[in-house]
Scaffold this active site. Structure first.
Site, short mmCIF file in Angstrom:
data_model
loop_
_atom_site.label_atom_id
_atom_site.label_comp_id
_atom_site.label_asym_id
_atom_site.label_seq_id
_atom_site.Cartn_x
_atom_site.Cartn_y
_atom_site.Cartn_z
N THR A 1 0.87 -1.17 0.00
CA THR A 1 0.00 0.00 0.00
C THR A 1 0.91 1.22 0.00
OG1 THR A 1 -1.63 -1.19 1.31
CG2 THR A 1 -1.86 1.19 1.22
N LYS B 1 -7.89 1.54 -3.13
CA LYS B 1 -7.55 1.09 -1.77
C LYS B 1 -7.69 2.23 -0.75
CE LYS B 1 -5.15 -1.07 1.58
NZ LYS B 1 -5.35 -2.33 2.20
N LYS C 1 -1.71 4.96 8.65
CA LYS C 1 -0.90 5.02 7.43
C LYS C 1 -1.82 5.25 6.21
CE LYS C 1 1.64 2.23 4.16
NZ LYS C 1 2.17 0.97 3.71
P1 NAD Z 1 6.08 -5.86 7.23
O1 NAD Z 1 6.78 -4.72 7.85
O2 NAD Z 1 5.76 -7.07 8.04
O3 NAD Z 1 6.91 -6.37 5.92
C1 NAD Z 1 7.67 -5.54 5.10
C2 NAD Z 1 8.96 -6.29 4.78
O4 NAD Z 1 9.73 -5.54 3.83
C3 NAD Z 1 9.86 -6.50 6.01
O5 NAD Z 1 10.11 -7.89 6.19
C4 NAD Z 1 11.14 -5.72 5.67
O6 NAD Z 1 12.32 -6.32 6.19
C5 NAD Z 1 11.10 -5.73 4.16
N1 NAD Z 1 11.89 -4.68 3.54
C6 NAD Z 1 11.99 -3.37 3.92
N2 NAD Z 1 12.81 -2.71 3.08
C7 NAD Z 1 13.24 -3.62 2.16
C8 NAD Z 1 14.10 -3.54 1.05
N3 NAD Z 1 14.70 -2.40 0.70
N4 NAD Z 1 14.32 -4.67 0.34
C9 NAD Z 1 13.73 -5.84 0.67
N5 NAD Z 1 12.90 -5.98 1.73
C10 NAD Z 1 12.66 -4.87 2.46
O7 NAD Z 1 4.75 -5.25 6.60
P2 NAD Z 1 3.45 -6.06 6.11
O8 NAD Z 1 2.44 -6.09 7.21
O9 NAD Z 1 3.87 -7.31 5.44
O10 NAD Z 1 2.86 -5.04 5.03
C11 NAD Z 1 3.43 -4.92 3.74
C12 NAD Z 1 2.57 -3.97 2.93
O11 NAD Z 1 1.24 -4.48 2.87
C13 NAD Z 1 2.47 -2.56 3.52
O12 NAD Z 1 2.51 -1.64 2.46
C14 NAD Z 1 1.12 -2.57 4.22
O13 NAD Z 1 0.55 -1.29 4.31
C15 NAD Z 1 0.33 -3.49 3.31
N6 NAD Z 1 -0.80 -4.16 3.96
C16 NAD Z 1 -0.64 -4.76 5.17
C17 NAD Z 1 -1.73 -5.39 5.77
C18 NAD Z 1 -1.59 -6.06 7.12
O14 NAD Z 1 -2.62 -6.43 7.71
N7 NAD Z 1 -0.37 -6.28 7.61
C19 NAD Z 1 -2.97 -5.43 5.11
C20 NAD Z 1 -3.08 -4.85 3.85
C21 NAD Z 1 -1.99 -4.21 3.28
#
Ligand code: NAD
Length: 290
Positions: A87, A162, A237
């Protein structure tokens, strides 16, 4: 397909695992060095994408997406599709789309709804933006990771859908919580309030499917001491992204603006951090009109 998967966090890890389980060859990369069942760990992001037919990114925000795109786009094979499921702000999605198209790649912005449970169960909903060709190439992967994919329009349209959806969600959650708190003070039983509103014109997803009052309506995070679910800081966010987009598009969104301010106060100055976004109800319970 050969798939590169960048960002194996709470959402990315189970999504990548489902692609591997379905028989695809998945090369994954995360700066935190995460290991995922069935997914081969690559040493760098460029290594993960070099021979991929499709690359999926699932990253925290637009700035990180842009930085990762700068690295991986030159390393991807022409004709491959880059699918960003994070997102992020609409402007970042459109900028990466342009960069990808300049390099002879297809691009889809495909943020998801359904949370960690949906990612694990393969029941996410994808809101996709991009060309027909790009969407067609990504669609079989959406079918594995989710139960529904809506092609919303050109690049950026997925992110637009979204944040508009989640702006409604934030506003209606606040409205539902403040109405419950008012009902309490008026001496109205919460179950009666639910029985009336859930079948009257005040009904909404936040009342009917995700009721913020414990013990009322279907099972929800309120019944688990407001353990997320959907954390208040993730709501914040998305609301901030909605206001960034509204500023960029010169749209008047007073309710979205008020919801953003309230979730900001809740997360940053009160006890909202780490709690479900429906914990706005106990917040209102404690307050008085002032
Ligand atoms: P998270 O923080 O658990 O995962 C993000 C991952 O990206 C981490 O493991 C981090 O180490 C990795 N990362 C960061 N910088 C990086 C880079 N330069 N190269 C490679 N890896 C890198 O977050 P999440 O909960 O998995 O969410 C991911 C996305 O999905 C976000 O944009 C969030 O808004 C969206 N989202 C999350 C949810 C939820 O319920 N968690 C629901 C819908 C959408």
């Amino acid at each position: 397909m050969q798939i590169g998967f960048i960002g194996l966090g709470n959402m990315g890890a189970p999504m990548a695992a489902n692609l591997a389980k379905a028989g695809h060859q998945v090369l994954g990369f995360d700066t935190a060095g995460v290991a995922v069942d069935g997914v081969t760990q690559a040493g760098t992001a460029t290594e993960a994408v070099a021979s991929a037919d499709a690359v999926i990114t699932m990253l925290p925000n637009g700035a990180i997406l842009r930085a990762v795109a700068d690295q991986i786009i030159p390393a991807m094979a022409k004709g491959a599709v880059l699918i960003d499921c994070s997102t992020v702000d609409v402007d970042s999605a459109r900028a990466v789309a342009e960069q990808a198209s300049g390099a002879g790649l297809l691009f889809v912005d495909a943020p998801v709804s359904g949370g960690v449970g949906g990612a694990a169960g393969g029941t996410l909903t994808f809101m996709a933006g991009g060309s027909d060709d790009a969407f067609a190439k990504a669609a079989p992967l959406f079918d594995i990771m989710g139960q529904k994919a809506v092609h919303c329009g050109e690049a950026g349209a997925g992110q637009a859908a979204k944040i508009c959806n989640n702006m409604i969600l934030g506003v209606t959650m606040i409205a539902t919580c403040e109405a419950f708190a008012l009902a309490d003070k008026l001496g109205l039983d919460r179950q009666k309030m639910f029985d009336v509103v859930s079948t009257s014109s005040g009904y909404s997803w936040t009342m009917n499917a995700y009721c913020p009052a414990p013990g009322v309506g279907p099972q929800s995070p309120a019944d688990n001491d407001y353990t997320p679910g959907f954390a208040a800081e993730l709501m914040l966010k998305d609301l901030r992204l909605s206001q960034q987009a509204a500023t960029s598009a010169d749209a008047d969104t007073p309710m979205g603006q008020a919801a953003t301010a309230l979730y900001e106060q809740f997360v940053e100055n009160e006890d909202g951090l780490g709690r479900d976004f429906s914990a706005m109800l106990p917040r209102f319970e404690k307050r008085r009109r002032s």
